[in-house]
Design a protein around this motif. Structure first.
Motif, PDB file in Angstrom:
ATOM      1  N   GLN A  20       0.843  -1.195   0.000  1.00 57.88           N
ATOM      2  CA  GLN A  20       0.000   0.000   0.000  1.00 57.88           C
ATOM      3  C   GLN A  20       0.879   1.246   0.000  1.00 57.88           C
ATOM      4  OE1 GLN A  20      -2.967   0.073   3.151  1.00 57.88           O
ATOM      5  NE2 GLN A  20      -3.008  -2.149   3.222  1.00 57.88           N
ATOM      6  N   VAL A  21       0.426   2.276  -0.724  1.00 63.60           N
ATOM      7  CA  VAL A  21       1.108   3.568  -0.734  1.00 63.60           C
ATOM      8  C   VAL A  21       0.077   4.667  -0.532  1.00 63.60           C
ATOM      9  CG1 VAL A  21       2.395   5.247  -2.108  1.00 63.60           C
ATOM     10  CG2 VAL A  21       2.979   2.841  -2.261  1.00 63.60           C
ATOM     11  N   LYS A  22       0.395   5.609   0.330  1.00 61.31           N
ATOM     12  CA  LYS A  22      -0.460   6.778   0.504  1.00 61.31           C
ATOM     13  C   LYS A  22       0.420   8.006   0.478  1.00 61.31           C
ATOM     14  CE  LYS A  22      -3.949   8.899   3.470  1.00 61.31           C
ATOM     15  NZ  LYS A  22      -4.744   8.780   4.721  1.00 61.31           N
ATOM     16  N   VAL A  23       0.149   8.922  -0.465  1.00 61.37           N
ATOM     17  CA  VAL A  23       0.952  10.137  -0.591  1.00 61.37           C
ATOM     18  C   VAL A  23       0.213  11.313   0.034  1.00 61.37           C
ATOM     19  CG1 VAL A  23       2.078   9.315  -2.683  1.00 61.37           C
ATOM     20  CG2 VAL A  23       0.037  10.758  -2.867  1.00 61.37           C
ATOM     21  N   ASN A  24       0.979  12.300   0.443  1.00 61.09           N
ATOM     22  CA  ASN A  24       0.416  13.561   0.915  1.00 61.09           C
ATOM     23  C   ASN A  24       0.047  14.363  -0.332  1.00 61.09           C
ATOM     24  OD1 ASN A  24      -0.098  16.102   1.923  1.00 61.09           O
ATOM     25  ND2 ASN A  24       1.569  16.048   3.418  1.00 61.09           N
ATOM     26  N   ASP A  25      -1.230  14.258  -0.733  1.00 62.91           N
ATOM     27  CA  ASP A  25      -1.615  14.839  -2.024  1.00 62.91           C
ATOM     28  C   ASP A  25      -1.616  16.362  -2.049  1.00 62.91           C
ATOM     29  OD1 ASP A  25      -3.876  15.252  -0.507  1.00 62.91           O
ATOM     30  OD2 ASP A  25      -5.109  13.789  -1.586  1.00 62.91           O
ATOM     31  N   LYS A  26      -1.319  16.996  -0.909  1.00 67.35           N
ATOM     32  CA  LYS A  26      -1.123  18.445  -0.918  1.00 67.35           C
ATOM     33  C   LYS A  26       0.151  18.813  -1.667  1.00 67.35           C
ATOM     34  CE  LYS A  26      -3.280  20.104   3.340  1.00 67.35           C
ATOM     35  NZ  LYS A  26      -2.967  20.770   4.642  1.00 67.35           N
ATOM     36  N   PHE A  27       1.132  17.925  -1.589  1.00 65.10           N
ATOM     37  CA  PHE A  27       2.458  18.241  -2.127  1.00 65.10           C
ATOM     38  C   PHE A  27       2.977  17.226  -3.138  1.00 65.10           C
ATOM     39  CE2 PHE A  27       2.398  19.467   2.464  1.00 65.10           C
ATOM     40  CZ  PHE A  27       2.180  20.819   2.274  1.00 65.10           C
ATOM     41  N   VAL A  28       2.341  16.051  -3.243  1.00 66.88           N
ATOM     42  CA  VAL A  28       2.872  14.975  -4.083  1.00 66.88           C
ATOM     43  C   VAL A  28       1.824  14.527  -5.096  1.00 66.88           C
ATOM     44  CG1 VAL A  28       3.928  12.681  -4.106  1.00 66.88           C
ATOM     45  CG2 VAL A  28       4.280  14.183  -2.132  1.00 66.88           C
ATOM     46  N   LYS A  29       2.256  14.410  -6.356  1.00 71.30           N
ATOM     47  CA  LYS A  29       1.422  13.868  -7.409  1.00 71.30           C
ATOM     48  C   LYS A  29       2.115  12.632  -7.981  1.00 71.30           C
ATOM     49  CE  LYS A  29      -1.357  17.359  -6.956  1.00 71.30           C
ATOM     50  NZ  LYS A  29      -2.634  17.164  -6.201  1.00 71.30           N
ATOM     51  N   ALA A  30       1.326  11.561  -8.183  1.00 72.35           N
ATOM     52  CA  ALA A  30       1.874  10.307  -8.700  1.00 72.35           C
ATOM     53  C   ALA A  30       1.416  10.088 -10.135  1.00 72.35           C
ATOM     54  CB  ALA A  30       1.425   9.144  -7.825  1.00 72.35           C
ATOM     55  N   ASN A  31       2.356   9.596 -10.982  1.00 71.64           N
ATOM     56  CA  ASN A  31       2.027   9.316 -12.373  1.00 71.64           C
ATOM     57  C   ASN A  31       2.952   8.228 -12.891  1.00 71.64           C
ATOM     58  OD1 ASN A  31       1.017   9.377 -14.973  1.00 71.64           O
ATOM     59  ND2 ASN A  31       2.236  11.144 -15.586  1.00 71.64           N
ATOM     60  N   ASP A  32       2.384   7.008 -13.064  1.00 69.88           N
ATOM     61  CA  ASP A  32       3.117   5.890 -13.649  1.00 69.88           C
ATOM     62  C   ASP A  32       4.447   5.622 -12.919  1.00 69.88           C
ATOM     63  OD1 ASP A  32       3.439   3.783 -15.428  1.00 69.88           O
ATOM     64  OD2 ASP A  32       4.504   5.010 -16.906  1.00 69.88           O
ATOM     65  N   GLY A  33       4.388   5.565 -11.615  1.00 70.06           N
ATOM     66  CA  GLY A  33       5.575   5.232 -10.827  1.00 70.06           C
ATOM     67  C   GLY A  33       6.497   6.393 -10.528  1.00 70.06           C
ATOM     68  N   MET A  34       6.211   7.562 -11.098  1.00 73.38           N
ATOM     69  CA  MET A  34       7.010   8.749 -10.820  1.00 73.38           C
ATOM     70  C   MET A  34       6.223   9.660  -9.881  1.00 73.38           C
ATOM     71  SD  MET A  34       9.801  10.505 -11.283  1.00 73.38           S
ATOM     72  CE  MET A  34      10.563   9.948 -12.821  1.00 73.38           C
ATOM     73  N   TYR A  35       6.915  10.185  -8.858  1.00 70.41           N
ATOM     74  CA  TYR A  35       6.277  11.067  -7.884  1.00 70.41           C
ATOM     75  C   TYR A  35       6.885  12.462  -8.014  1.00 70.41           C
ATOM     76  CZ  TYR A  35       4.693   6.663  -5.893  1.00 70.41           C
ATOM     77  OH  TYR A  35       4.126   5.433  -5.716  1.00 70.41           O
ATOM     78  N   THR A  36       6.015  13.437  -8.222  1.00 71.01           N
ATOM     79  CA  THR A  36       6.443  14.824  -8.364  1.00 71.01           C
ATOM     80  C   THR A  36       6.072  15.578  -7.095  1.00 71.01           C
ATOM     81  OG1 THR A  36       6.106  14.739 -10.751  1.00 71.01           O
ATOM     82  CG2 THR A  36       6.275  16.912  -9.739  1.00 71.01           C
ATOM     83  N   VAL A  37       7.065  16.198  -6.476  1.00 65.05           N
ATOM     84  CA  VAL A  37       6.878  16.896  -5.202  1.00 65.05           C
ATOM     85  C   VAL A  37       6.978  18.392  -5.428  1.00 65.05           C
ATOM     86  CG1 VAL A  37       7.748  17.189  -2.843  1.00 65.05           C
ATOM     87  CG2 VAL A  37       7.897  14.947  -3.972  1.00 65.05           C
ATOM     88  N   SER A  38       6.017  19.128  -4.918  1.00 61.29           N
ATOM     89  CA  SER A  38       6.058  20.589  -4.921  1.00 61.29           C
ATOM     90  C   SER A  38       6.148  21.053  -3.478  1.00 61.29           C
ATOM     91  CB  SER A  38       4.808  21.162  -5.584  1.00 61.29           C
ATOM     92  OG  SER A  38       4.733  20.783  -6.934  1.00 61.29           O
ATOM     93  N   LEU A  39       7.303  21.545  -3.073  1.00 67.54           N
ATOM     94  CA  LEU A  39       7.505  21.979  -1.692  1.00 67.54           C
ATOM     95  C   LEU A  39       6.970  23.384  -1.492  1.00 67.54           C
ATOM     96  CD1 LEU A  39      11.177  20.729  -1.226  1.00 67.54           C
ATOM     97  CD2 LEU A  39       9.091  19.636  -0.398  1.00 67.54           C
ATOM     98  N   PRO A  40       6.267  23.624  -0.391  1.00 61.31           N
ATOM     99  CA  PRO A  40       5.731  24.963  -0.143  1.00 61.31           C
ATOM    100  C   PRO A  40       6.837  25.916   0.284  1.00 61.31           C
ATOM    101  CG  PRO A  40       5.315  23.565   1.752  1.00 61.31           C
ATOM    102  CD  PRO A  40       5.942  22.684   0.698  1.00 61.31           C
ATOM    103  N   PRO A  41       6.706  27.201   0.011  1.00 63.14           N
ATOM    104  CA  PRO A  41       7.692  28.163   0.503  1.00 63.14           C
ATOM    105  C   PRO A  41       7.582  28.269   2.026  1.00 63.14           C
ATOM    106  CG  PRO A  41       5.835  29.290  -0.513  1.00 63.14           C
ATOM    107  CD  PRO A  41       5.630  27.827  -0.770  1.00 63.14           C
ATOM    108  N   THR A  42       8.679  28.022   2.710  1.00 63.32           N
ATOM    109  CA  THR A  42       8.649  28.057   4.174  1.00 63.32           C
ATOM    110  C   THR A  42      10.049  28.272   4.725  1.00 63.32           C
ATOM    111  OG1 THR A  42       8.069  26.782   6.158  1.00 63.32           O
ATOM    112  CG2 THR A  42       8.917  25.540   4.296  1.00 63.32           C
TER     113      THR A  42
END
Length: 208
Positions: A20-42
């Motif tokens: 099982q995999v669960k991503v934090n969909d606020k910052f992570v998008k999954a597509n065909d085994g690749m995960y794209t992370v957008s980090l918030p400015p902080t």
């Protein structure tokens, strides 16, 4: 000035071992085994959870073993525990904490080795091991004096708990593949650091 958001991508090596995999969909998008992370400015240095996963049953090897015994001794019961890692584990375990719950609220202990002590609130003997390397088991011992219940029986009925951390690749072989140090990447260095939950060793019948 406002800090702009940054991003990076990663894959999971040996992803077939994950149930099982669960991503934090606020910052992570999954597509065909690749995960794209957008980090918030902080400016906050706190860790940001991005993903949780559960390894499949075949890939959940036990990382640490505990072999415990209790024997009558002058002044109480001498508890001894040998703690060692699974030989498949390539890196040492760090900050290992071992605890034995004594089933007697009036009990106490002394002569705790290595570093550790008695947790009166939890009625537990606790040991701390800075590092536990493969094929180098640690020996823990303590002298337990009973309160109202027989000390040996109180120790025998108690469960042991183990917690630890490690760096590197875990025993499951599941790891992140991240592009490190590329132009525009916010990731200049990848630290693989893990902290376990609580592993509980229930007493067998008979255990000691």
């Amino acid at each position: 000035a406002a800090r702009r958001s940054r991003g990076f991508r990663f894959r999971l090596r040996n992803a077939h071992r994950i149930e099982q995999v669960k991503v934090n969909d606020k910052f992570v998008k999954a597509n065909d085994g690749m995960y794209t992370v957008s980090l918030p400015p902080t400016r906050d240095p706190k860790p940001l959870p991005l993903m949780k996963y559960v390894a499949s049953g075949r890939w959940r090897p036990v990382p640490v073993y505990v072999d415990a015994e209790a024997a009558e001794a002058a002044g109480g019961v001498r508890v001894r525990a040998a703690v060692e890692t699974n030989p498949q584990l390539k890196t040492p375990l760090q900050d290992v904490a071992v605890a034995l719950r004594v089933q007697d609220e009036g009990a106490s202990c002394s002569e705790v080795e290595p570093a550790g002590g008695w947790d009166e609130a939890g009625s537990s003997v606790k040991w701390r091991i800075d590092e536990l390397a493969r094929e180098k088991p640690a020996s823990c011992s303590a002298l337990v004096a009973g309160g109202g219940a027989p000390a040996r029986e109180a120790c025998s009925r108690g469960a042991m708990q183990v917690q630890f951390g490690c760096e590197g690749v875990t025993i499951t072989g599941i790891e992140l593949e991240v592009q490190v140090g590329t132009t525009g990447s916010p990731v200049s260095r990848l630290l693989r650091r893990f902290t376990s939950g609580k592993y509980e060793v229930a007493p067998a019948e008979p255990r000691l």
